[in-house]
Design an enzyme around this catalytic site. Structure first.
Site, short mmCIF file in Angstrom:
data_model
loop_
_atom_site.label_atom_id
_atom_site.label_comp_id
_atom_site.label_asym_id
_atom_site.label_seq_id
_atom_site.Cartn_x
_atom_site.Cartn_y
_atom_site.Cartn_z
N LYS A 7 -40.92 -81.48 -26.67
CA LYS A 7 -42.09 -82.31 -27.00
C LYS A 7 -42.99 -81.59 -28.02
CE LYS A 7 -40.89 -85.85 -24.75
NZ LYS A 7 -40.55 -87.10 -25.45
N TYR B 207 -37.74 -78.94 -21.72
CA TYR B 207 -38.28 -80.29 -21.94
C TYR B 207 -39.61 -80.21 -22.70
CZ TYR B 207 -40.88 -84.53 -20.93
OH TYR B 207 -41.66 -85.65 -21.04
N GLY C 2 -43.13 -73.89 -10.69
CA GLY C 2 -43.56 -74.47 -11.98
C GLY C 2 -44.72 -75.44 -11.86
N SER D 68 -46.27 -85.61 -24.11
CA SER D 68 -46.54 -85.45 -22.69
C SER D 68 -47.61 -84.40 -22.49
CB SER D 68 -45.24 -85.00 -22.01
OG SER D 68 -45.51 -84.46 -20.74
N TYR E 278 -48.84 -88.35 -22.65
CA TYR E 278 -48.98 -89.06 -21.38
C TYR E 278 -49.28 -88.10 -20.24
CZ TYR E 278 -45.61 -92.10 -23.89
OH TYR E 278 -44.93 -92.84 -24.81
N ASN F 171 -30.36 -94.30 -19.12
CA ASN F 171 -31.30 -94.25 -18.00
C ASN F 171 -32.04 -95.57 -17.87
OD1 ASN F 171 -32.60 -93.10 -15.81
ND2 ASN F 171 -34.20 -92.14 -17.05
N1 UFG Z 1 -45.09 -83.78 -5.28
C1 UFG Z 1 -44.93 -83.59 -3.92
N2 UFG Z 1 -43.77 -84.03 -3.36
C2 UFG Z 1 -42.77 -84.65 -4.07
C3 UFG Z 1 -42.95 -84.83 -5.45
C4 UFG Z 1 -44.14 -84.37 -6.04
O1 UFG Z 1 -45.80 -83.03 -3.25
O2 UFG Z 1 -41.73 -85.00 -3.48
C5 UFG Z 1 -46.35 -83.35 -5.92
C6 UFG Z 1 -46.17 -82.27 -6.98
O3 UFG Z 1 -46.17 -80.99 -6.41
C7 UFG Z 1 -47.40 -82.55 -7.88
C8 UFG Z 1 -47.60 -84.06 -7.78
O4 UFG Z 1 -46.91 -84.44 -6.58
O5 UFG Z 1 -48.54 -81.92 -7.36
C9 UFG Z 1 -47.00 -84.83 -8.94
O6 UFG Z 1 -45.65 -84.47 -9.13
P1 UFG Z 1 -44.66 -85.30 -10.08
O7 UFG Z 1 -43.31 -84.67 -9.98
O8 UFG Z 1 -44.76 -86.75 -9.80
O9 UFG Z 1 -45.28 -85.10 -11.53
P2 UFG Z 1 -45.56 -83.76 -12.34
O10 UFG Z 1 -47.04 -83.72 -12.55
O11 UFG Z 1 -44.94 -82.58 -11.76
O12 UFG Z 1 -44.73 -84.04 -13.67
C10 UFG Z 1 -45.03 -85.10 -14.54
C11 UFG Z 1 -43.76 -85.58 -15.25
C12 UFG Z 1 -43.25 -84.56 -16.21
C13 UFG Z 1 -44.33 -84.02 -17.09
C14 UFG Z 1 -45.49 -83.55 -16.25
C15 UFG Z 1 -46.63 -83.02 -17.06
O13 UFG Z 1 -42.75 -85.89 -14.33
O14 UFG Z 1 -42.27 -85.14 -17.04
O15 UFG Z 1 -45.96 -84.63 -15.44
O16 UFG Z 1 -47.11 -84.02 -17.87
F1 UFG Z 1 -43.85 -82.99 -17.82
#
Ligand code: UFG
Length: 334
Positions: free
Chosen positions: A153, A149, A291, A125, A174, A36
């Site tokens: 962790k 995942y 989720g 994480s 993180y 990656n």
């Molecule tokens: N979101 C949108 N549209 C998108 C993508 C995301 O509205 O196209 C929103 C999500 O619903 C969320 C926020 O943007 O409210 C952040 O979403 P991300 O996918 O960027 O990040 P997450 O908080 O879901 O997940 C991240 C990491 C995971 C980790 C998690 C918890 O990607 O690996 O934080 O630490 F597990």
């Protein structure tokens, strides 16, 4: 100066941490299987740092290779990034995730123990906190998994907790790392349609995607959209340097959150990115994503008290640096 093995050092957070370690005066050896990461990352790291980059292309599951690395270099500590990190993919391929993330850690720890190297910084994480209404989250909050995942962790942290006192272990949880290096020469570069917010917005900014789908605007948050604790990847990289220095200086283990302590909504991020790229980026409200939780933010005080870590860069800095990187890449490819 201390010599560090950086597994996953060609990846997004690993490559930024490489530069922060070099700047802090460490010698660094990278081990990465490039599953990656782009092939040209080492050359870019050389251009930015002005120093030869020492890279092994290989896997943390390869014990013979690990033994060779530890026999060749007098390693003082390991920063272990090499792992799989997509939550959705982990649901489809749980055994792959457990094999790479848990098996890889075990293999690495056995090789370290054999070589007498007992200092490790582990990439954990905020996902280990599960779905909780306790916000901002302190480190002593119970851990629970909501995906394979997240399980890997938690399992990684628990394995590390079993090690005897002659190990010094830094567990870094993180929050949401975003942004790119100030040089605009390295950054996050997903091949497929991004799952994460900032990489997705970046592709709307370049015109590769038409608009952002906002996953829900009926959460119990100020504007109804999800709130996260976004942290600049260069701040996160600095956190690793401080963690390692603390392990070397004190031989004391620590588990800390790395976040800013401040929450930003999806619309806050979209607006900050629109500012950064100079055009209003379109969005459409979509249903909630399975989720997702409403709010996820860090209690940052322990990292400050234990490591002297404090995130310095703002949401505007994160978006500006992301745009400088993404826009630069687009210009180069045209
Ligand atoms: N979101 C949108 N549209 C998108 C993508 C995301 O509205 O196209 C929103 C999500 O619903 C969320 C926020 O943007 O409210 C952040 O979403 P991300 O996918 O960027 O990040 P997450 O908080 O879901 O997940 C991240 C990491 C995971 C980790 C998690 C918890 O990607 O690996 O934080 O630490 F597990």
């Amino acid at each position: 100066m201390a010599k560090i093995l950086l597994t996953g050092g060609a990846g997004y957070i690993g490559s930024h941490t490489y530069l922060a370690l070099i700047e802090a005066g460490f010698d660094v050896v990278i081990l990465d299987n490039f599953s990656n990461a782009k092939d040209d990352v080492p050359a870019r790291l050389k251009d930015i740092s002005g120093k030869q980059v020492h890279v092994y292309q290989g896997d943390v599951l390869d014990r013979t290779l690990l033994d060779d690395v530890f026999a060749t270099h007098k390693i003082d500590g390991v920063v272990h990034f090499a792992a799989k990190k997509a939550v959705g993919e982990s649901v489809a391929k749980p055994l792959d995730y457990i094999h790479t993330n848990v098996g890889g850690l075990l293999n690495l720890l056995a090789a370290m123990d054999g070589a007498g190297v007992r200092r490790i910084v582990f990439s954990s994480s905020a996902t280990v906190y599960g779905d909780t209404s306790v916000q901002p989250i302190p480190e002593d909050h119970p851990c629970t998994y909501t995906s394979p995942y997240a399980f890997t962790k938690i399992a990684g942290e628990q394995i590390l907790e079993q090690l005897p006192d002659n190990w010094a272990i830094g567990i870094l949880r993180y929050f949401n790392p975003v942004g790119a290096h100030q040089s605009a020469m390295i950054g996050e570069d997903p091949e497929d349609t991004p799952n994460n917010l900032v990489p997705y917005i970046a592709k709307v900014a370049t015109g590769e995607l038409t608009q952002l789908g906002v996953f829900g605007n009926d959460y119990d948050t100020p504007d109804g959209t999800g709130v996260r604790d976004y942290i600049h990847v260069e701040d996160l990289a600095d956190g690793h340097v401080l963690s390692l220095k603390s392990l070397i200086e004190t031989n004391q283990s620590h588990t800390v959150n790395l976040g800013t302590g401040e929450g930003s909504s999806v619309l806050d991020v979209l607006n900050a990115y629109s500012e950064a790229c100079g055009k209003k980026l379109p969005h459409q409200i979509k249903p909630r994503r399975d989720g997702d939780v409403a709010v996820l933010t860090a209690r940052p005080e322990k990292a400050k008290a234990t490591l002297g870590f404090e995130a310095k860069r703002s949401l505007a800095d994160m978006c500006k640096s992301s745009w400088a990187w993404v826009n630069g890449q687009r210009r180069n490819s045209n």
